[in-house]
Design an enzyme around this catalytic site. Structure first.
Site, PDB file in Angstrom:
ATOM      1  N   THR A  69      -4.033   3.942   2.937  1.00  0.00           N
ATOM      2  CA  THR A  69      -3.487   5.303   2.911  1.00  0.00           C
ATOM      3  C   THR A  69      -2.088   5.393   3.486  1.00  0.00           C
ATOM      4  O   THR A  69      -1.764   4.748   4.492  1.00  0.00           O
ATOM      5  CB  THR A  69      -4.401   6.232   3.741  1.00  0.00           C
ATOM      6  OG1 THR A  69      -5.742   5.986   3.368  1.00  0.00           O
ATOM      7  CG2 THR A  69      -4.070   7.697   3.509  1.00  0.00           C
ATOM      8  N   ALA A  70      -1.265   6.199   2.827  1.00  0.00           N
ATOM      9  CA  ALA A  70       0.073   6.498   3.349  1.00  0.00           C
ATOM     10  C   ALA A  70       0.247   8.009   3.304  1.00  0.00           C
ATOM     11  O   ALA A  70      -0.171   8.656   2.343  1.00  0.00           O
ATOM     12  CB  ALA A  70       1.144   5.819   2.525  1.00  0.00           C
TER      13      ALA A  70
END
Lengths: 231, 204
Positions: free
Chosen positions: A30-31
């Site tokens: 995840t970013a």
């Protein structure tokens, strides 16, 4: 070497290769990006598959120029190639105009390269969604660039494994009057929400740009301070 | 061809004033000793706040101007905004250097107003930019105009004063140069407007 495109339409009008590329993105770490009134923050998971890996050698936020940086979800090597291409685009612009590139301009030109990979002979689409964060004359910007070549400006967004949950969380937390410090805290909180295991200063990366137009990747000591504040 | 920069003749000058800039050029288009026409345009409005003056080989004046027009139009469409004068000044330099080994035989002057601040830049034919001076000249009558500029110029002139000074400098300079003259045109750019005035010079 094939000189016909590998990405072709299905009978339903879809480009399956791009959908599959998006699947690759959805499997990635995840970013999260948040745009505040006076800056932009990027935070990204840096989960290592083994404790033997040298954590400091992995850099998931790439500086594209002094005032623009990017991170990704998906295939690391594809991001490496694209961020290098982006750096060249910045320099090409710089040589021609000798001015700080606008984030929208860079996004548009990089998107061109990403789109070409969906329509050129013998190559596959890039398996990354990229978050571009920057501060230019027009203000702070956060842009998401997808494997299809489509790009969108966001106030706050997430890509990768926890994208759905993170965006739901952000929708509740985001407000247009946020200052950059609030944004950093919110971004870390959002990442923490869906984080598997314990969040530490070395298994995430945090990058911030403020109205001084200088993007900084925070050293683990600073990340530690922010994480402690969250408690 | 000896003196390709002298083949057509012509002179240009640019000056900075207080929140304004001025450009002036002669009107002669010649072929060595013959005068072909006396209404050749050498100063071009690139944008509301940018002027480009070109001296040198007339064919290249026209071609380079067309190239800059194309660049700025594409820029406006792609970037969805106007180009800043300093950006345009850099674009001229890089465009000239692109032709390093087959150059445009022109010496441009760029003048503009960026947030009210006067910008003035001049170049050699391969893109060496100089933007440090308050006035600059170009063309066959350039050196004569320099003399008049040095005498008449003072910093922070009003648009009216600037128009007078640049006009006089151009006329004095061109009167001495056999390849420049046959009229002059003075452009004065302020935040509000661009004024264009046609001057009479010695008709030789």
């Amino acid at each position: 070497m094939t000189d016909f495109a590998l990405t072709t339409f299905s009978s339903k009008g879809k480009l399956l290769q791009i959908e599959y590329a998006l699947n690759a993105v959805a499997k990635g770490d995840t970013a999260i990006g948040i745009k505040a009134k006076n800056g932009v923050v990027l935070v990204v998971e840096k989960k290592q598959s083994s404790i033997l890996i040298e954590e400091s050698s992995v850099q998931k936020i790439a500086l594209l120029t002094d005032n623009v940086a990017a991170t990704y979800a998906g295939l690391g090597p594809d991001f490496r190639v694209l961020s290098q291409q982006a750096r060249k685009l910045v320099k090409k612009y710089d040589l021609k105009y000798q001015e700080e590139i606008f984030v929208q301009t860079l996004s548009r030109e990089l998107a061109e390269d990403v789109q070409i990979a969906t329509q050129r002979g013998g190559i596959r689409p890039f398996g990354v969604s990229i978050l571009i964060a920057g501060y230019d004359e027009e203000g702070p910007h956060l842009v998401q660039l997808d494997p299809s070549g489509a790009y969108y400006s966001w106030k706050a967004t997430a890509i990768g494994k926890q994208a759905k949950n993170a965006k739901a969380f952000l929708e509740k937390r985001y407000n247009a009057d946020m200052e950059i410090e609030d944004a950093i805290n919110t971004a870390l909180l959002t990442l923490k929400e869906g984080f598997e295991g314990q969040i530490t200063p070395t298994n995430i990366e945090v990058g911030v740009i403020r109205d001084d137009h200088v993007f900084r990747i925070l050293p683990p000591s600073q990340v530690k301070d922010y994480l402690e504040e969250l408690e | 061809m000896s003196g390709i920069f002298e083949y057509n003749g012509g002179s240009i000058v640019g000056m900075k004033g207080k929140n304004c800039i001025a450009m002036a050029c002669d009107r002669r288009f010649g072929q060595q000793m013959s005068t072909i026409t006396t209404n050749y345009q050498k100063v071009f409005k690139i944008q509301d706040n940018i002027l480009l003056a070109l001296s040198g080989l007339n064919s290249d004046i026209h071609t380079f101007y067309a190239l800059m027009e194309k660049e700025i139009n594409l820029y406006n469409l792609k970037e969805n905004r106007k180009m800043k004068p300093t950006t345009f000044a850099n674009l001229v330099a890089s465009s000239l250097y692109e032709r390093r080994f087959g150059p445009f035989f022109v010496t441009p002057i760029v003048a503009g107003l960026e947030n009210g601040k006067p910008i003035l830049a001049t170049y050699d034919s391969i893109g060496c930019k100089s933007d440090l001076d308050d006035f600059q000249v170009g063309g066959t009558g350039g050196n004569y105009i320099y003399g008049a500029c040095e005498a008449f110029f003072k910093p922070d002139m009003s648009p009216e004063e600037l128009e007078e000074v640049i006009g006089q400098s151009l006329v004095s300079g061109c009167d001495r140069d056999s390849l420049s003259g046959w009229g002059g045109v003075v452009y004065v750019l302020t935040e509000q407007k661009l004024t264009v005035k046609i001057l009479k010079t010695k008709q030789t």
